[in-house]
Every structure is written in structure tokens, then in C-alpha cells.
Design an enzyme around this catalytic site. Structure first.
Site, PDB file in Angstrom:
ATOM      1  N   HIS A   1       5.539   3.770  -8.063  1.00 15.43           N
ATOM      2  CA  HIS A   1       6.626   3.061  -7.305  1.00 15.43           C
ATOM      3  C   HIS A   1       6.525   1.709  -7.181  1.00 15.43           C
ATOM      4  O   HIS A   1       7.404   0.788  -7.001  1.00 15.43           O
ATOM      5  CB  HIS A   1       6.753   3.548  -6.036  1.00 15.43           C
ATOM      6  CG  HIS A   1       6.816   4.807  -5.915  1.00 15.43           C
ATOM      7  ND1 HIS A   1       8.075   5.757  -6.016  1.00 15.43           N
ATOM      8  CD2 HIS A   1       6.089   6.006  -5.488  1.00 15.43           C
ATOM      9  CE1 HIS A   1       8.125   6.997  -5.911  1.00 15.43           C
ATOM     10  NE2 HIS A   1       6.771   7.128  -5.740  1.00 15.43           N
TER      11      HIS A   1
ATOM     12  N   HIS B   1       0.275  -5.023  -2.647  1.00 11.45           N
ATOM     13  CA  HIS B   1       1.323  -4.455  -3.580  1.00 11.45           C
ATOM     14  C   HIS B   1       2.467  -5.420  -3.687  1.00 11.45           C
ATOM     15  O   HIS B   1       2.667  -6.088  -2.797  1.00 11.45           O
ATOM     16  CB  HIS B   1       1.734  -3.112  -3.297  1.00 11.45           C
ATOM     17  CG  HIS B   1       2.388  -2.963  -1.819  1.00 11.45           C
ATOM     18  ND1 HIS B   1       1.534  -2.732  -0.764  1.00 11.45           N
ATOM     19  CD2 HIS B   1       3.499  -2.891  -1.601  1.00 11.45           C
ATOM     20  CE1 HIS B   1       2.544  -2.545   0.319  1.00 11.45           C
ATOM     21  NE2 HIS B   1       3.778  -2.684  -0.295  1.00 11.45           N
TER      22      HIS B   1
ATOM     23  N   GLU C   1      12.353  -6.711  -0.611  1.00 15.34           N
ATOM     24  CA  GLU C   1      12.637  -5.826   0.233  1.00 15.34           C
ATOM     25  C   GLU C   1      13.461  -6.397   1.367  1.00 15.34           C
ATOM     26  O   GLU C   1      14.394  -6.184   1.625  1.00 15.34           O
ATOM     27  CB  GLU C   1      11.280  -5.030   0.770  1.00 15.34           C
ATOM     28  CG  GLU C   1      10.829  -4.044  -0.256  1.00 15.34           C
ATOM     29  CD  GLU C   1       9.978  -3.097   0.297  1.00 15.34           C
ATOM     30  OE1 GLU C   1      10.412  -1.774   0.095  1.00 15.34           O
ATOM     31  OE2 GLU C   1       9.119  -3.238   1.145  1.00 15.34           O
TER      32      GLU C   1
ATOM     33  N   HIS D   1       3.038  -7.792  -0.641  1.00 17.97           N
ATOM     34  CA  HIS D   1       2.605  -7.288   0.773  1.00 17.97           C
ATOM     35  C   HIS D   1       1.166  -7.286   0.680  1.00 17.97           C
ATOM     36  O   HIS D   1       0.741  -6.573  -0.060  1.00 17.97           O
ATOM     37  CB  HIS D   1       3.164  -6.122   1.155  1.00 17.97           C
ATOM     38  CG  HIS D   1       4.874  -6.231   1.454  1.00 17.97           C
ATOM     39  ND1 HIS D   1       5.543  -4.876   1.318  1.00 17.97           N
ATOM     40  CD2 HIS D   1       5.733  -7.124   1.708  1.00 17.97           C
ATOM     41  CE1 HIS D   1       6.941  -5.245   1.526  1.00 17.97           C
ATOM     42  NE2 HIS D   1       6.875  -6.507   1.711  1.00 17.97           N
TER      43      HIS D   1
ATOM     44  N   THR E   1       7.584   0.645   4.596  1.00 17.88           N
ATOM     45  CA  THR E   1       8.678   0.513   3.913  1.00 17.88           C
ATOM     46  C   THR E   1       8.641   1.680   2.637  1.00 17.88           C
ATOM     47  O   THR E   1       9.557   1.620   1.857  1.00 17.88           O
ATOM     48  CB  THR E   1       8.920  -0.706   3.241  1.00 17.88           C
ATOM     49  OG1 THR E   1       8.046  -1.085   2.133  1.00 17.88           O
ATOM     50  CG2 THR E   1       9.006  -1.983   4.209  1.00 17.88           C
ATOM     51  N   THR E   2       7.947   2.786   2.983  1.00 18.73           N
ATOM     52  CA  THR E   2       7.901   3.779   1.967  1.00 18.73           C
ATOM     53  C   THR E   2       7.757   4.943   2.945  1.00 18.73           C
ATOM     54  O   THR E   2       7.304   5.069   4.184  1.00 18.73           O
ATOM     55  CB  THR E   2       6.820   3.953   1.086  1.00 18.73           C
ATOM     56  OG1 THR E   2       5.643   3.877   1.867  1.00 18.73           O
ATOM     57  CG2 THR E   2       6.772   2.856   0.085  1.00 18.73           C
TER      58      THR E   2
END
Length: 260
Positions: A91, A118, A130, A143, A226-227
Site C-alpha cells: 500500500h 512511510h 492524504e 509520515h 489513516t489505514t
């Protein structure tokens, strides 16, 4: 010096559910006709992905208020050179870091140690951050994930309502390459395939972010991962000063392959 705290949070409510066992993805990483479980489909009864403190958000600058408690950050051991492993986790691209780099100040209630970093990007160097600022989406977002200094693993830290602190940085397109990013960009060709990993050339966290003197202006809000599963245990800091990368460096990230 501008340090702002955000009082308005955005959440995805009433969205279709991401069923157990389904894979997920970011729409911005694929062409428009690619069908995948994008963030709007992550909400379900067994998840907090439809909660009130969900990330990412759109920062509406006129609604942000100044907060004198948001003092300057202190970055300890961010200059430390380390050798890590870069991973294509299907991802994003992620690098785990030694728990030597510490942040404090910045309105945080305690010190936090770095765990990993990441990035999130768009297709072919296009919009892919994002978070957005007044609706503007940047080409990429970094991040750097930290957990409270006394925790030994991220899972335990996420059980604490403020157990995790993430520093977010935006990127802007530059006419020239950013040489400080060569170790990271050069390693991408070794992890093009999903689930691939490779040794990362020696690097430091300090060389990935703007100079400390440019990190006095930032936004703060209480949010989430955020996942999936979107745990609402994250203290977010979004810095205004962007990081320059050339068009070629940005495109290098979009050449990575992800899970369908």
C-alpha cells in the site's frame, strides 16, 4: 511564528462497508477505472473508521486558531545515520527506524520515539497527499510515526488515546533533484513489487525533513491512523514548510506496484 490547533475534524460517515477479509487501497494510486476498496468503503460495524476523529482531514486555515501551548519541537538524534530496510508493504513504502530519535515539545505531553516512516503519493507524480490544505492536495506526504517513549511496541501505544504522534510533511515539485533523497529514491527500484524489501542506503531522519528552523509553523489536531482499523489514538502535526523533489523523483515512487 504560527502554530495552530484545529477544532473542526472531518469524518467519513454513512459510507459503504469494507467487509472482513477484503483488501483495501488508495484510489489516487491507480487509474480512474481501477476498482478497489477506497477509504469511503472502510466503515463497518467492527471498525472505528466512521468515528468522529478520523484522519486525514482538510485543513481549513481560516478555522484554525492559534495555541500558545504549541511550542517549538525538540528533535533528538534526528541526525543519527542508520541502515534500515525499505519495504513495499502493498500500500505504501515503509522504513522501520531504530528507537533512538526522540521528539518533545511542540505541545506534546511527553516525549515520543520514532518507530517508522512511510509515504503516500499519487499516480505519475500527480496529487497524492492524504491531508489537504484549503482543499489543495500535494504530490506526496511523509509520515514519521512515533510512540510514547515508555512503550515497547506500536500495538500497545495505540491503546493509549494519545499513544502515537505522527509528524506529517508535504512535498512540492522542484526544478532540481533533492540530493538528500538519493538514498531513498535509489532504493525504490529494489522494491517495485508488492511485498518486496531491500536494504536501505545509510540515511537519517533529519535529511528527509526541512531544516529545524523551518519547522516552527504547523497545524495540530487529534485524529487516527489513516489505514484500517483507523484507531483514534494519534496526535497529528502537519508542517507548513514543504519538501522539494524533482518531477523525476516524484515519479519514481509512482512506479511501485501495489496490491489490487
Amino acid at each position: 511564528m504560527q502554530r495552530l490547533i484545529l477544532t473542526a475534524l472531518l469524518a467519513s460517515l454513512g459510507a459503504p462497508s469494507l467487509q472482513a477479509g477484503d483488501d483495501w487501497c488508495y484510489q489516487s494510486q491507480f487509474s480512474c477505472d481501477h476498482q478497489c476498496n477506497v477509504p469511503d468503503k472502510w466503515t463497518n460495524a467492527n471498525s472505528v473508521c466512521g468515528g468522529s476523529y478520523q484522519s486525514p482531514i482538510n485543513v481549513v486555515t481560516k478555522k484554525a486558531v492559534k495555541d500558545s501551548r504549541l511550542t517549538a519541537f525538540q528533535f533528538d538524534n534526528y541526525q543519527q545515520i542508520f541502515r534500515g530496510t525499505i519495504k513495499n508493504n502493498g500500500h505504501s513504502v515503509q522504513v522501520d527506524v531504530p528507537h533512538l530519535s526522540i521528539i518533545s515539545g511542540g505541545g506534546l505531553t511527553t516525549s515520543y520515539k520514532a518507530v517508522q516512516f512511510h509515504l503516500h503519493w499519487g499516480s505519475n507524480g500527480g496529487p497524492g497527499s492524504e491531508h489537504t490544505i484549503d482543499g489543495e492536495q500535494y504530490p506526496m506526504e511523509l509520515h514519521i510515526v512515533h510512540m510514547k517513549h515508555h512503550y515497547t511496541d506500536l500495538t500497545t501505544a495505540l491503546a493509549d488515546p494519545e499513544g502515537v504522534a505522527v509528524l506529517g510533511f508535504f512535498y512540492e515539485r522542484s526544478n532540481s533533484a533533492n540530493r538528500k533523497y538519493e538514498p531513498l529514491v535509489n532504493s525504490l527500484r529494489s522494491v517495485k513489487a508488492a511485498d518486496g524489501n531491500a536494504s536501505l542506503q545509510p540515511i537519517s531522519l533529519a535529511q528527509l525533513i526541512p531544516p529545524e528552523k523551518n519547522l516552527t509553523s504547523f497545524y495540530r489536531y487529534k485524529g487516527s491512523l489513516t489505514t484500517p482499523g483507523c484507531t483514534e489514538s494519534v496526535v497529528w502535526t502537519l508542517f507548513e514548510s514543504p519538501i522539494p523533489l524533482s518531477a523525476g523523483q516524484l515519479r519514481a515512487f509512482s512506479e511501485l506496484q501495489f496490491h489490487d
